[in-house]
Design a protein around this motif. Structure first.
Motif, PDB file in Angstrom:
ATOM      1  N   ASN A 158      -0.948  12.487  -2.632  1.00 57.49           N
ATOM      2  CA  ASN A 158      -1.885  12.064  -1.588  1.00 57.49           C
ATOM      3  C   ASN A 158      -2.957  11.108  -2.084  1.00 57.49           C
ATOM      4  N   LYS A 159      -2.599  10.255  -3.032  1.00 61.57           N
ATOM      5  CA  LYS A 159      -3.500   9.206  -3.474  1.00 61.57           C
ATOM      6  C   LYS A 159      -3.016   7.873  -2.885  1.00 61.57           C
ATOM      7  N   ASN A 160      -3.948   6.977  -2.634  1.00 60.59           N
ATOM      8  CA  ASN A 160      -3.618   5.642  -2.130  1.00 60.59           C
ATOM      9  C   ASN A 160      -3.575   4.673  -3.296  1.00 60.59           C
ATOM     10  N   SER A 173      -2.442   0.681  -4.589  1.00 58.12           N
ATOM     11  CA  SER A 173      -2.095  -0.697  -4.225  1.00 58.12           C
ATOM     12  C   SER A 173      -1.183  -1.280  -5.300  1.00 58.12           C
ATOM     13  N   SER A 186       0.861  -1.188   0.000  1.00 61.31           N
ATOM     14  CA  SER A 186       0.000   0.000   0.000  1.00 61.31           C
ATOM     15  C   SER A 186       0.896   1.235   0.000  1.00 61.31           C
ATOM     16  N   GLU A 194       1.178   5.558  -0.398  1.00 61.74           N
ATOM     17  CA  GLU A 194       0.588   6.897  -0.423  1.00 61.74           C
ATOM     18  C   GLU A 194       1.455   7.762  -1.338  1.00 61.74           C
ATOM     19  N   THR A 226       2.649   2.633   3.259  1.00 58.41           N
ATOM     20  CA  THR A 226       1.775   2.698   4.444  1.00 58.41           C
ATOM     21  C   THR A 226       1.451   1.322   4.986  1.00 58.41           C
TER      22      THR A 226
END
Length: 632
Positions: free
Chosen positions: A104-106, A108, A98, A100, A225
């Motif tokens: 500021n986008k998450n 995968s 995961s 970041e 993260t």
């Protein structure tokens, strides 16, 4: 004889070591693979049963299920999937990172198609690490990773070259179609297993109309993260799901042709050979039963290739080792037989001379083992035999001492019987005489006196019997003390006051000297009262008219020392250690005038020994001193 011993030991050693090594090799060659397979199968089956039972009882969401599947994969070095009742995959291992991103986008990052995991581990990724990811994206969704950089270290995924070469990928719907085709189109119309060519044709026909979307290479930076990596990543060649897909298809084929069957509540297993690399695998399938219906299956597969490679390597290895081991065994057997036989021959020579009463030679064996101990024993035996005459003389002297001791014990027994007889004979004679006089009505005016005498003698006999019983209990060591906390000075004062009348008759002075009157002791109060009473009574009997008795107490460490001194005659040195014996009296006449049963000090001795006290008697310039100690 020397050659015979060496040869026998040599042959026995070679034969024993050869048999042991042969059994070891045969056992590993024949049974190692089977034992490993049994252990591997049993372990995987238990793990699958445990996972299946937990899965039924726990209400996991899809994320938790994937996490538990990943944990099972890492912990058991096996691939696991959850299938629906029709045999289609619902949940499979999915490892990812995961991220970041800098905007500021998450994101995968999938890791299901990673190769060369050793290089991947060198990145030493951790939560919070800053990384740069190269990959192929479709509408801002990362499809595959081509490389990762961290702190100057980089890793490239060689598997992604296939995607880069074609620049196309199947959509998620196409994967589902492919999955379905692999399960249905691998069978002919007759219901038999299809050939690989027929299966490939079925796949091509099923996916020919699937929309193909272009993919674009790109880069993204960000902070990790969360990490979802397998525990045993170093043991797996590649974390893709191809083996699972193909083995699940094979299981469906076996069900279709009824080569295996699924029974509710029973785990089924089968072997599967990977068509890509020819590796043997073992698979287990457990039905998931809810509301008495089979709703899902838990499917696990693990490779058996490591044991096959190990067995083959051992077979080749033992072929080279066997010759070297045989040579080493021959050398070791010769050295061993020589090292054993040489000291034995030396000891045999010394023993032969000892048989002829020649004790001049010693056996010199320097080894510190059983043979060295045997040589020392022979030397010691030789010295002991040379001193046999002195030992016989010493034994004769000891025999004389034992005879004297036995005679002394016999005399003590006779004296004890005589003492008891004497102590009972006198009061019985008095009772008999006064009773006969009372019967014959002699001296009617002295009837009351006769009765008093008889009662006094009966009381004296009763006291003697009670003392004997008390002494017997104490000497048996079976008496349980009643330990209390009390003030010894107070007890001594009470006993002294009871003897005032006896001391007044002889005008004896009783002097107390207590270092600390409030010192408390831990002992059986009733028995300590008996000790002090007997010692003071003994002092009164042996103190002359106008004499003096002194009682002192003093603290020494954690004990109180009680001292009782009386003026008068001293005890003869030959009697001073005998006064603790039963019925022993310093005056040999055993006159009744002195009083006492002769058991008081013997009772005192046994009580003090039960308390673990120190005690004794000694002469002082003006009389005798008795003393004993009590725990505080």
């Amino acid at each position: 004889m020397k050659r015979s011993i060496v040869l026998k030991l040599f042959l026995i050693t070679v034969l024993f070591m050869t048999v042991c090594f042969g059994v070891f090799i045969a056992g590993q060659s024949l049974f190692f693979g089977k034992i490993y397979l049994h252990m591997k199968s049993s372990s995987l089956e238990k793990a699958l049963d445990s996972f299946g039972n937990t899965y039924v009882n726990e209400n996991w969401d899809s994320k938790a299920i994937t996490q538990k599947i990943n944990e099972f994969t890492g912990r058991n070095n096996a691939r696991l999937a959850i299938l629906d009742k029709d045999g289609r995959a619902k949940y499979m291992p999915s490892f990812s990172i995961s991220l970041e991103t800098s905007d500021n986008k998450n994101l995968s990052i999938p890791l299901d198609n990673i190769a060369f995991l050793e290089d991947f581990q060198k990145l030493e990724l951790a939560v919070g690490s800053e990384i740069e990811v190269d990959g192929y994206f479709n509408n801002d969704k990362l499809l595959s990773v081509s490389g990762i950089k961290k702190d100057g270290k980089s890793w490239e995924n060689s598997n992604i070259r296939l995607i880069a070469a074609s620049a196309v990928t199947l959509s998620s719907d196409s994967i589902a179609v492919e999955n379905r085709v692999l399960r249905t189109e691998k069978f002919t119309e007759a219901g038999t297993l299809a050939t690989p060519a027929e299966a490939s044709a079925g796949v091509a026909a099923a996916v020919k109309n699937i929309e193909v979307e272009a993919i674009n290479p790109d880069k993204v930076r960000g902070k990790i993260t969360a990490l979802n990596l397998p525990d045993q990543i170093q043991q797996m060649a590649s974390y893709n799901n191809g083996l699972l897909w193909s083995s699940i298809d094979y299981w469906n084929q076996l069900l279709m042709v009824r080569k295996i069957s699924m029974e509710p509540g029973k785990t089924t297993s089968f072997h599967y050979t990977d068509t890509n690399n020819g590796m043997d695998n073992i698979a287990y399938v457990k039905p998931v039963i809810k509301n008495n219906q089979v709703l899902e299956y838990v499917f696990a597969i693990s490779s058996l290739q490591p044991v096959d490679e190990a067995v083959e390597a051992m077979k080749s290895y033992y072929g080279y080792v066997f010759a070297v081991v045989i040579l080493l065994m021959l050398v070791m057997a010769f050295v061993f037989s020589r090292s054993i036989s040489k000291p034995l021959l030396k000891m045999n020579t010394v023993a032969s001379k000892m048989a002829d009463l020649d004790f001049s030679e010693e056996c010199r064996v320097k080894s510190k083992d059983e043979l060295g101990n045997l040589a020392l024993s022979l030397n010691r035996l030789s010295r002991n035999l040379s001193l046999s005459l002195e030992d016989l003389k010493s034994a004769n002297e000891q025999l004389k001492l034992d005879i004297e001791k036995e005679r002394s014990l016999e005399n003590m027994r006779k004296e004890f019987v005589s003492s008891v007889s004497h102590e009972f004979k006198t009061p019985l004679g008095i009772i008999k005489g006064f009773a006969e006089g009372f019967k014959d009505n002699i001296a009617e005016e002295k009837k009351e006196h006769y009765i008093d005498v008889i009662l006094d003698e009966v009381e004296r006999m009763d006291e003697l019997v009670m003392d004997l019983l008390d002494l017997a209990r104490l000497e048996s060591k079976a008496y349980d003390l009643n330990i209390e906390n009390f003030v010894m000075a107070q007890l001594i004062d009470e006993i002294g006051s009871r003897l005032d009348k006896n001391m007044a008759e002889k005008n004896i002075s009783l002097i107390f000297r207590h270092e600390d009157r409030d010192i408390r002791v831990r002992a059986d109060r009733r028995r300590m009262e008996q000790v002090v009473t007997n010692m003071l009574s003994n002092a009164v009997r042996h103190t002359g008219t106008n004499g003096e008795i002194r009682v002192l107490t003093e603290k020494r460490d954690d004990r109180l020392r009680v001292i009782i001194e009386n003026s008068g005659e001293q005890i003869a040195e030959e009697d001073i250690q005998k006064i603790w014996e039963r019925f022993y009296r310093a005056e040999k006449s055993r006159g009744r005038k002195a009083g006492g049963t002769g058991l008081g000090l013997s009772i005192v001795k046994n009580i003090l020994e039960l308390h673990g006290s120190d005690y004794g008697v000694e002469n002082i310039p003006d009389g005798v001193r008795f003393y004993f100690t009590v725990n505080c």
